[in-house]
Write a protein that holds these residues in place. Sequence first.
Motif, short mmCIF file in Angstrom:
data_model
loop_
_atom_site.label_atom_id
_atom_site.label_comp_id
_atom_site.label_asym_id
_atom_site.label_seq_id
_atom_site.Cartn_x
_atom_site.Cartn_y
_atom_site.Cartn_z
N ARG A 78 1.39 -16.15 7.27
CA ARG A 78 0.48 -15.17 7.88
C ARG A 78 0.99 -14.76 9.27
O ARG A 78 1.04 -13.58 9.60
N THR A 136 5.54 -18.27 -4.60
CA THR A 136 4.20 -17.95 -4.17
C THR A 136 4.14 -16.46 -3.90
O THR A 136 5.04 -15.91 -3.27
N LEU A 190 -1.66 -10.14 6.25
CA LEU A 190 -1.62 -10.96 5.04
C LEU A 190 -3.05 -11.11 4.56
O LEU A 190 -3.89 -11.66 5.27
N ASP A 199 0.69 -21.39 4.41
CA ASP A 199 0.11 -20.05 4.45
C ASP A 199 -0.09 -19.54 5.87
O ASP A 199 0.09 -18.35 6.15
N THR A 240 6.67 -11.76 -2.60
CA THR A 240 6.97 -12.96 -3.36
C THR A 240 7.91 -13.83 -2.54
O THR A 240 8.96 -13.37 -2.10
N GLY A 269 -3.88 -12.69 1.75
CA GLY A 269 -4.01 -13.98 1.07
C GLY A 269 -3.05 -14.09 -0.08
O GLY A 269 -2.20 -13.21 -0.30
N ARG A 270 -3.19 -15.18 -0.82
CA ARG A 270 -2.36 -15.36 -2.02
C ARG A 270 -2.88 -14.41 -3.09
O ARG A 270 -4.08 -14.24 -3.25
N TYR A 298 1.99 -13.28 -2.24
CA TYR A 298 0.97 -12.93 -1.26
C TYR A 298 0.67 -11.43 -1.33
O TYR A 298 1.55 -10.64 -1.65
N THR A 299 -0.56 -11.06 -1.00
CA THR A 299 -0.95 -9.67 -0.85
C THR A 299 -0.86 -9.33 0.63
O THR A 299 -1.40 -10.05 1.47
N VAL A 300 -0.13 -8.25 0.93
CA VAL A 300 0.04 -7.80 2.31
C VAL A 300 -0.40 -6.34 2.39
O VAL A 300 0.00 -5.53 1.56
#
Length: 96
Positions: free
Chosen positions: A77, A25, A87, A73, A64, A89-90, A27-29
């Motif tokens: 987060r 998965t 975070l 999630d 990742t 989101g994905r 994620y955007t951070v």
Amino acid sequence: MSCCSPEGHCSSAETAAVPAPGTTTVYTVTGMTCGHCEKAVGTAVSALDGVTAVQVDVTAGLVTVVSTADPDDARVRDAVEDAGYELAGRATAAAH
């Protein structure tokens, strides 16, 4: 507090490649800028139950996560926020 060394050196190198087995998965951070950020987020997310590998790409703002099952999630987060980052989101397929 600076996220760089006392000598002013910052690292934006990516962590080692993530192994293939498991659920991956991305994620955007936001808020990550250097090697300290990479280590802080990587350490926080790696500590979650079921996480087998984490790769942090500071430049792209992506984290990742490889885990034994689909990650929670909210727990990811919380770990990211506890490390001092946000975070978003994905990540979408186009982002990585």
